[in-house]
Design an enzyme around this catalytic site. Structure first.
Site, PDB file in Angstrom:
ATOM      1  N   ASP A 112     -25.681  42.322  53.988  1.00 33.02           N
ATOM      2  CA  ASP A 112     -25.386  40.906  53.781  1.00 33.02           C
ATOM      3  C   ASP A 112     -26.507  40.099  53.120  1.00 33.02           C
ATOM      4  O   ASP A 112     -26.426  38.864  53.068  1.00 33.02           O
ATOM      5  CB  ASP A 112     -24.996  40.250  55.115  1.00 33.02           C
ATOM      6  CG  ASP A 112     -23.595  40.648  55.524  1.00 33.02           C
ATOM      7  OD1 ASP A 112     -22.701  40.596  54.659  1.00 33.02           O
ATOM      8  OD2 ASP A 112     -23.395  41.019  56.686  1.00 33.02           O
ATOM      9  N   ASP A 177     -16.084  42.447  51.794  1.00 32.55           N
ATOM     10  CA  ASP A 177     -17.030  41.335  51.766  1.00 32.55           C
ATOM     11  C   ASP A 177     -18.253  41.654  50.890  1.00 32.55           C
ATOM     12  O   ASP A 177     -18.887  40.775  50.316  1.00 32.55           O
ATOM     13  CB  ASP A 177     -17.548  41.002  53.170  1.00 32.55           C
ATOM     14  CG  ASP A 177     -16.529  41.169  54.278  1.00 32.55           C
ATOM     15  OD1 ASP A 177     -15.595  41.967  54.113  1.00 32.55           O
ATOM     16  OD2 ASP A 177     -16.679  40.517  55.317  1.00 32.55           O
TER      17      ASP A 177
HETATM   18  N1  GLY Z   1     -18.708  38.910  56.075  1.00 34.11           N
HETATM   19  C1  GLY Z   1     -18.218  38.812  57.384  1.00 34.11           C
HETATM   20  C2  GLY Z   1     -17.040  37.941  57.517  1.00 34.11           C
HETATM   21  O1  GLY Z   1     -16.450  37.503  56.566  1.00 34.11           O
HETATM   22  O2  GLY Z   1     -16.688  37.679  58.653  1.00 34.11           O
END
Ligand code: GLY
Length: 409
Positions: A112, A177
């Site tokens: 992330d 994501d």
């Molecule tokens: N990237 C984690 C979410 O969208 O919850």
């Protein structure tokens, strides 16, 4: 008539006038400034390294450490609010909250980093040009690149993922994501001239396009790989209703992600994927009239079954996910600029409509309420029984980004 309104009318956007639209943007900007100012006061009562995320049951703001996936969104929201207002106090706070994240440039424990650093330092560099921020972003890109594997042709999202169906543990999960994190890599290639970052980003995007997107342009959340040969071991969900369902925020990440990847590559395959995913979202029979999706497009539908360990089996309410709507609204503003006039008008109008709905009392909080977040009614993860029908810091971030994109039209 204002020049942009002439363009809007020419493009078929007649629903709103320039006067009301200017008012709409100004009033939402003013509201965001108030809420962020209240929130900044609240943060003074907390640990200095506690980053706003959501609210508890009593409606009070809760926070995370910088090593969770969301610390970049609060500084990022401050940057957008500064850009919208030119308020020097917001700028000073944006700098202060961004610079707390400097240690993240060496972080390698999950994927992330793009969210964490590009929403904070990326906006900081865009708005200040401070070369120290550029160098931190480049180091962040180096750290993110350590998670790429040329066999799977993907960046590993999490170090492990346990299936909701039982005890099976996967060691190379990639979630949709992850597309969002590629923007940091494209940036690093542009400012350093080192094409290896870009190569990783494109390779990851191609793999995701082949393995994560279904032929009808809906999406799988999690794809798990075999690192010995790059083969797909499983396609499952972590935050969606079922493996074969479409998790609303996952679809939103895909629309935004492939739009951004097309911007950076001009490869028509990525544009086709972005428009396919956007059309799937907008045309779904399960999308409510106000275009704020249920948390999963297939929740409780026949033919979709959660894994036995997932809390989704216990939740009968079809909650909305405002965060997904905010992400899609922002993405559609950008995507509308990459397609033909008619299609562009359709995407732009959808984005404007969504922004208006989000800014209405149905989804925008009263001042001083909602833990001082802007938007209500998002969902973190129903399968994990976590953050259900709450404000989320990233919903606010993409709402402000969409507002800025609308202002820029
Ligand atoms: N990237 C984690 C979410 O969208 O919850």
């Amino acid at each position: 008539m204002k020049p942009w309104l002439c363009l809007a009318v020419a493009a078929g956007l007649t629903a709103y006038t320039s006067f009301t639209e200017k008012d709409f943007i100004n009033s939402n900007t003013g509201f965001a400034r108030q809420q962020l100012t209240h929130m900044l006061h609240e943060t003074e009562t907390r640990d200095s390294l506690a980053f706003p995320r959501t609210t508890d049951k009593a409606g009070k703001m809760t926070t995370t450490s910088m090593y969770d996936w969301t610390p970049g969104f609060f500084p990022g929201s401050l940057w957008y609010a500064y850009e919208l207002t030119k308020d020097p106090v917001l700028r000073q706070q944006a700098v202060r909250w961004t610079e707390k994240l400097a240690p993240l440039q060496h972080f390698t424990q999950h994927h992330d980093l793009g969210f964490m650093m590009y929403c904070s330092y990326g906006n900081a560099y865009r708005l200040t040009g401070n070369p120290a921020y550029r160098d931190i972003l480049v180091q962040g890109a180096r750290s993110l690149s350590t998670r790429y594997n040329p066999v799977t042709k993907s960046i590993k999202s999490w170090n492990a993922f346990k299936s909701w169906h039982g005890e099976q543990m996967y060691r190379y999960p990639v979630i949709i994501d992850n597309l969002m994190n590629l923007e940091l890599l494209f940036f690093a290639s542009k400012v350093t001239g080192d094409t290896s970052f870009r190569h990783i980003a494109v390779s990851h995007a191609e793999t995701a396009m082949h393995n994560q997107i279904r032929p009808d342009y809906s999406s799988y959340h999690v794809v798990c790989y075999d690192t010995t040969n790059g083969k797909v071991l499983a396609r499952e969900t972590a935050q969606g209703y079922a493996d074969n369902s479409t998790w609303a925020r996952g679809q939103a990440w895909g629309i935004y992600g492939f739009t951004m990847i097309y911007r950076e590559t001009k490869d028509p395959r990525f544009l086709k994927t972005a428009t396919g995913m956007a059309d799937w979202f907008l045309n779904s029979k399960n999308l409510p009239k106000d275009k704020v999706p249920y948390w999963d497009f297939n929740a409780q539908e026949k033919g979709y079954a959660p894994g036995m360990r997932s809390n989704a089996v216990n939740v009968k309410t079809k909650y909305r996910d405002v965060s997904a709507a905010a992400i899609v609204a922002s993405a559609l503003f950008e995507l509308s600029g990459y397609v033909d006039v008619a299609r562009g008008a359709k995407y732009r109008q959808a984005a404007i409509d969504m922004l208006h709905v989000l800014g209405s009392p149905a989804y925008r909080a009263p001042e001083g309420a909602n833990g001082n977040f802007i938007l209500m009614h998002s969902v973190g993860s129903i399968p994990h029984n976590n953050e259900i029908d709450v404000p989320l810091v990233y919903a606010d971030y993409y709402f402000l980004e969409a507002l800025q994109r609308y202002k820029n039209l």
